[in-house]
Design a protein around this motif. Structure first.
Motif, PDB file in Angstrom:
ATOM      1  N   LEU A  35       0.774  -1.120  -0.082  1.00 27.60           N
ATOM      2  CA  LEU A  35       0.053  -0.022  -0.082  1.00 27.60           C
ATOM      3  C   LEU A  35       0.825   1.115   0.135  1.00 27.60           C
ATOM      4  CD1 LEU A  35      -2.554  -1.001   2.637  1.00 27.60           C
ATOM      5  CD2 LEU A  35      -2.905  -1.034   0.253  1.00 27.60           C
ATOM      6  N   GLN A  36       0.275   2.301  -0.581  1.00 25.28           N
ATOM      7  CA  GLN A  36       0.776   3.546  -0.397  1.00 25.28           C
ATOM      8  C   GLN A  36       0.092   4.357   0.463  1.00 25.28           C
ATOM      9  OE1 GLN A  36       1.742   5.886  -3.976  1.00 25.28           O
ATOM     10  NE2 GLN A  36       1.996   3.862  -5.409  1.00 25.28           N
ATOM     11  N   ASP A  37       0.778   5.017   1.336  1.00 25.51           N
ATOM     12  CA  ASP A  37       0.029   5.613   2.640  1.00 25.51           C
ATOM     13  C   ASP A  37       0.294   7.077   2.913  1.00 25.51           C
ATOM     14  OD1 ASP A  37      -1.311   5.987   5.332  1.00 25.51           O
ATOM     15  OD2 ASP A  37       0.116   4.816   6.504  1.00 25.51           O
ATOM     16  N   PRO A  38      -0.437   8.093   2.171  1.00 22.47           N
ATOM     17  CA  PRO A  38      -0.112   9.119   2.086  1.00 22.47           C
ATOM     18  C   PRO A  38      -0.626  10.046   3.341  1.00 22.47           C
ATOM     19  CG  PRO A  38      -2.208   9.028   0.809  1.00 22.47           C
ATOM     20  CD  PRO A  38      -1.519   7.680   1.290  1.00 22.47           C
ATOM     21  N   GLU A  39      -1.254   9.333   4.200  1.00 24.50           N
ATOM     22  CA  GLU A  39      -1.637  10.237   5.521  1.00 24.50           C
ATOM     23  C   GLU A  39      -0.978   9.621   6.731  1.00 24.50           C
ATOM     24  OE1 GLU A  39      -5.704  10.229   6.041  1.00 24.50           O
ATOM     25  OE2 GLU A  39      -6.299  11.575   4.688  1.00 24.50           O
ATOM     26  N   ALA A  40       0.340   8.775   6.405  1.00 24.03           N
ATOM     27  CA  ALA A  40       0.721   8.111   7.508  1.00 24.03           C
ATOM     28  C   ALA A  40       0.200   7.223   8.394  1.00 24.03           C
ATOM     29  CB  ALA A  40       1.934   8.917   7.972  1.00 24.03           C
ATOM     30  N   SER A  41      -1.269   6.631   7.996  1.00 25.55           N
ATOM     31  CA  SER A  41      -1.864   6.027   9.069  1.00 25.55           C
ATOM     32  C   SER A  41      -1.404   4.689   9.387  1.00 25.55           C
ATOM     33  CB  SER A  41      -3.297   5.763   8.276  1.00 25.55           C
ATOM     34  OG  SER A  41      -3.832   6.923   7.885  1.00 25.55           O
ATOM     35  N   LEU A  42      -0.271   4.182   8.691  1.00 23.52           N
ATOM     36  CA  LEU A  42       0.237   3.039   9.231  1.00 23.52           C
ATOM     37  C   LEU A  42       1.639   3.209   9.746  1.00 23.52           C
ATOM     38  CD1 LEU A  42      -0.692   0.655   6.146  1.00 23.52           C
ATOM     39  CD2 LEU A  42      -2.231   1.326   8.261  1.00 23.52           C
ATOM     40  N   SER A  43       1.791   4.431  10.157  1.00 26.39           N
ATOM     41  CA  SER A  43       3.372   4.768  10.799  1.00 26.39           C
ATOM     42  C   SER A  43       3.862   4.063  11.739  1.00 26.39           C
ATOM     43  CB  SER A  43       3.248   6.154  10.982  1.00 26.39           C
ATOM     44  OG  SER A  43       2.423   6.467  12.024  1.00 26.39           O
ATOM     45  N   ASN A  44       2.956   3.415  12.582  1.00 27.00           N
ATOM     46  CA  ASN A  44       3.146   2.765  13.825  1.00 27.00           C
ATOM     47  C   ASN A  44       3.182   1.247  13.654  1.00 27.00           C
ATOM     48  OD1 ASN A  44       0.721   2.124  13.998  1.00 27.00           O
ATOM     49  ND2 ASN A  44       0.500   2.418  16.117  1.00 27.00           N
ATOM     50  N   TRP A  45       2.987   0.768  12.212  1.00 29.95           N
ATOM     51  CA  TRP A  45       3.441  -0.672  11.944  1.00 29.95           C
ATOM     52  C   TRP A  45       4.752  -0.981  11.946  1.00 29.95           C
ATOM     53  CZ3 TRP A  45      -0.886  -3.148   8.150  1.00 29.95           C
ATOM     54  CH2 TRP A  45      -2.330  -2.917   9.055  1.00 29.95           C
TER      55      TRP A  45
END
Length: 710
Positions: A35-45
């Motif tokens: 995935l590409q995550d422009p809002e950094a929603s998965l930053s703590n993965w």
């Protein structure tokens, strides 16, 4: 030789964090990589964690992933097959993102999957046949995507499916012949805006659990409308617009009394409610069989105004006309007398009963409602409850029924007035939802009036009712969720838990004053100067800063209207139980079952609650907070209520230390304040209602005693 060994050692250490993450975490990281995550929603993965249970959008149970929910985060990319390796996965939600590609067949290896919500993406391809393995699947929402191909017949093996929404895709082909025979749990069905073709399965009429709108519109369904669709629940709206259906519209059950808007866009359909008559009706208009029945099925003979030569009459005789007119006049007079009698006897009686609060006559905006010729309640209900939708009582309510039903829910407690759930919406908003139960007397208008009046109450010390939902089989009340549990638990701890953090005297004082403020508002400043009628610690909820919120106001009446069991009635029944059933009660059990411990003595004689009832209940709560004791106390082999016990202590002139909650020993230097509150409590629990203070006087007395709420 040392250098290669050192490099190998450093390499092993650099890989150590990867090895520490369990297999489920690795599977989720493969999702992140796709995935590409422009809002950094998965930053703590991250690889550095032992497990993924603290990651955004991940919910675990016993350290196993049960839910992956990342809606509305502008995610690009595709769903990897590794998701199917999460053996305990129950819920997947990626709604309103920008995902593309196909659904991997491996995803359906998570055999316990209960909901798959992917609407509002750009996913394509067909639904794999492996979907038939999901025997626990309840919700499938793939709407607003680019899926194509036929709906696999294997989906009919998902017999627990309750919601099937495929709106706005490119599905083709016909529906399985077993569609209506197998999917008997379906409650919501939306197949609109696709390219489905073929005939509508005749067994679709078996879907007796359907609710709301069954939307088959904007497809290419052909053939006739199965008459069996009329077997669907009558409140279901069937949308068949813009298909290729033909033939007469069946006039039975759920298909009757529908306007033409449910059938437009099908040029081949005919008969009511459309204006296009069927061909048999057109030809029949001029045929002999369309004439009124006559003994010889011939046209009437004779042309003169009285009697013809053949002795037949073409009209009524003068005496017959006079008899009919006289009969009509007499009938009108009889109806007038009957109405007058009904109004004078029944409506007047109802008006008199209304003053006592138990009649059927109702005051509605200054106009009295006479129900002498009242409609049946089920008929009245059908006029008012067609939409089965959530009704907001606050303009800030931004969620809808679908979001509520799809949310995670946890049981908070059960009582005679239904189950209370903690519900966490996808955006993180937490609510408390009370389910009042099923069935019962269907007095919707009365319920609506009552619940909307309660919804207007706004005070920082009263739990806010945000919305409600009513249907014949389901009644829900949606409140703010209050985080710190009940006052009963704060005073006595939770049954079964060894650890317990007692609340200090200063916090108890804040709570006492907050409860008093809330009751003053109800008694003096609410629109109808309400009475709560069931004030007790289990109905006092504590917020983040331990501020009190009075809950369950009006709940007994709402439950009674909806067919549940009013609180006061259940308390009286409990009070009649033998002592052996009342022993060894838990905190909540004592608070709920032995409600008589908080009820005023006159409650067993007078049915209608008064504000002085609330004052008495408040006094018992003060005593409970001072002594730390339950409202029913075991003294030797007998029991007595807390009020009797405190009076006995006063008569025996016991020191304050014998009365005080042991957890308040450190606050012994505030003895003056404690005694002041004790005096207020004793005044509140006076046996005579007339001698109890009002809640306004109680609140003022707390202030005069220099009791701080800081």
């Amino acid at each position: 030789m040392l250098l290669p060994f050192l490099l190998f050692f450093l390499l092993c250490n650099s890989l150590a964090p990867v090895n520490s993450l369990n297999a489920e975490g690795l599977a989720l990281l493969s999702l992140k990589q796709s995935l590409q995550d422009p809002e950094a929603s998965l930053s703590n993965w991250n690889y550095s964690d032992d497990n993924p249970c603290s990651w955004n959008g991940i919910t675990c149970k016993d350290l196993r992933v049960v839910s992956v929910s990342v809606p509305k985060r502008k995610l690009y990319g595709f769903l990897p097959s590794a998701l199917g390796t999460l053996s305990q996965l129950r819920h997947v939600n990626f709604r309103n993102n920008k995902l593309s590609g196909r659904l991997p067949a491996e995803l359906f290896g998570a055999l316990g999957l209960q909901s798959l919500v992917l609407y509002g993406n750009s996913l394509s391809g067909s639904i794999p046949n492996e979907i038939g393995k999901l025997r626990y699947l309840q919700t499938l929402d793939l709407s607003q995507n680019l899926f194509n191909g036929p709906l696999p017949a294997a989906i009919t093996q998902c017999k627990r499916l309750r919601t099937l929404v495929l709106r706005q895709n490119n599905f083709t082909g016909s529906l399985s012949d077993k569609f209506g025979s197998n999917l008997l749990s379906l409650e919501k069905l939306d197949l609109s805006y696709n390219n489905f073709s073929g005939s509508i399965p005749s067994d679709m009429g078996n879907l007796s659990s359907l609710q709301g709108t069954v939307d088959l519109s904007h497809n290419h369904f052909n053939g006739s409308i199965p008459a069996s669709l009329g077997n669907l629940p009558e409140k279901v709206y069937i949308d068949l617009t813009y298909n290729n259906l033909s033939g007469p519209i069946p006039q039975n059950g759920a298909l009757m009394n529908r306007g033409p808007t449910a059938f437009i866009g099908n040029p081949g359909l005919c008969g009511p409610p459309l204006k296009d008559p069927c061909s048999s009706e057109v030809s029949g208009a001029s045929s002999p069989t369309s004439l009124p029945y006559l003994p010889d099925n011939s046209a009437p003979r004779g042309t003169d105004n009285g009697s013809g030569k053949d002795g037949r009459t073409n009209g009524l005789s003068k005496s017959a006309v006079i008899a009919i007119v006289v009969g009509d006049v007499i009938g009108i007079c009889v109806l007038g007398l009957l109405f007058s009698y009904c109004y004078s006897r029944i409506c007047a009686s109802n008006q008199e009963k209304d003053e006592n609060g138990y009649g059927f006559g109702k005051e509605r905006k200054g106009r009295k409602e006479c129900l002498c010729f009242r409609k049946d309640e089920s008929e009245t209900l059908s006029e008012n409850v067609e939409q089965h939708d959530l009704v907001p009582l606050d303009p800030q309510v931004a969620f809808d029924l679908d979001e509520l039903l799809k949310a995670s829910a946890f049981v908070l407690g059960k009582s005679g007035i239904g189950i209370v759930y903690k519900v966490v919406l996808e955006d993180g908003l937490t609510l408390a939802v009370r389910r009042l139960g099923e069935g019962g007397s269907q007095r919707f208008k009365e319920f609506q009036t009552e619940v909307e009046a309660i919804g207007k109450l706004r005070h920082p010390n009263i739990v806010t009712l945000r919305a409600y939902y009513w249907s014949v089989d389901e009644k829900l009340l949606i409140y703010d969720y209050i985080a710190n549990g009940s006052l009963a638990t704060a005073i006595h701890g939770k049954p079964g838990l060894v650890s317990f953090t007692p609340i200090s005297w200063s916090v108890r004082l804040r709570i006492m004053k907050g409860i008093a403020k809330g009751l003053v508002y109800l008694h003096e400043f609410s629109p109808k100067k309400y009475v709560h009628g069931d004030v007790k610690p289990s109905n006092i909820l504590l917020g983040h800063n331990m501020e009190p919120h009075i809950s369950d106001f009006g709940l007994g009446r709402l439950a009674n209207i909806a067919g549940g069991s009013p609180t006061l009635q259940s308390n009286r029944v409990a009070a009649e139980q033998p002592p052996e059933r009342q022993k060894n009660l838990s905190t909540e059990g004592a608070s709920n079952l032995l409600g008589n411990g908080y009820q005023a003595p006159e409650a067993l004689k007078v049915l209608k609650p008064s504000q002085k009832w609330d004052v008495y209940s408040y006094g018992v709560i003060l005593l409970e907070m001072i002594t730390g004791k339950l409202p029913i106390i075991q003294v030797g082999n007998s029991e007595m209520d807390l009020v009797q016990w405190i009076q006995l202590c006063i008569e025996e002139k016991k020191p304050l230390s014998d009365v005080l909650d042991p957890y308040l020993a450190e606050d012994a230097d505030r003895e003056e304040e404690i005694i002041a509150v004790l005096k207020i409590a004793i005044a509140c629990v006076h046996n005579s209602p007339e001698k109890r203070p009002t809640m306004r006087h109680v609140y003022d007395a707390l202030d005069r005693s220099s009791i701080s709420s800081d």
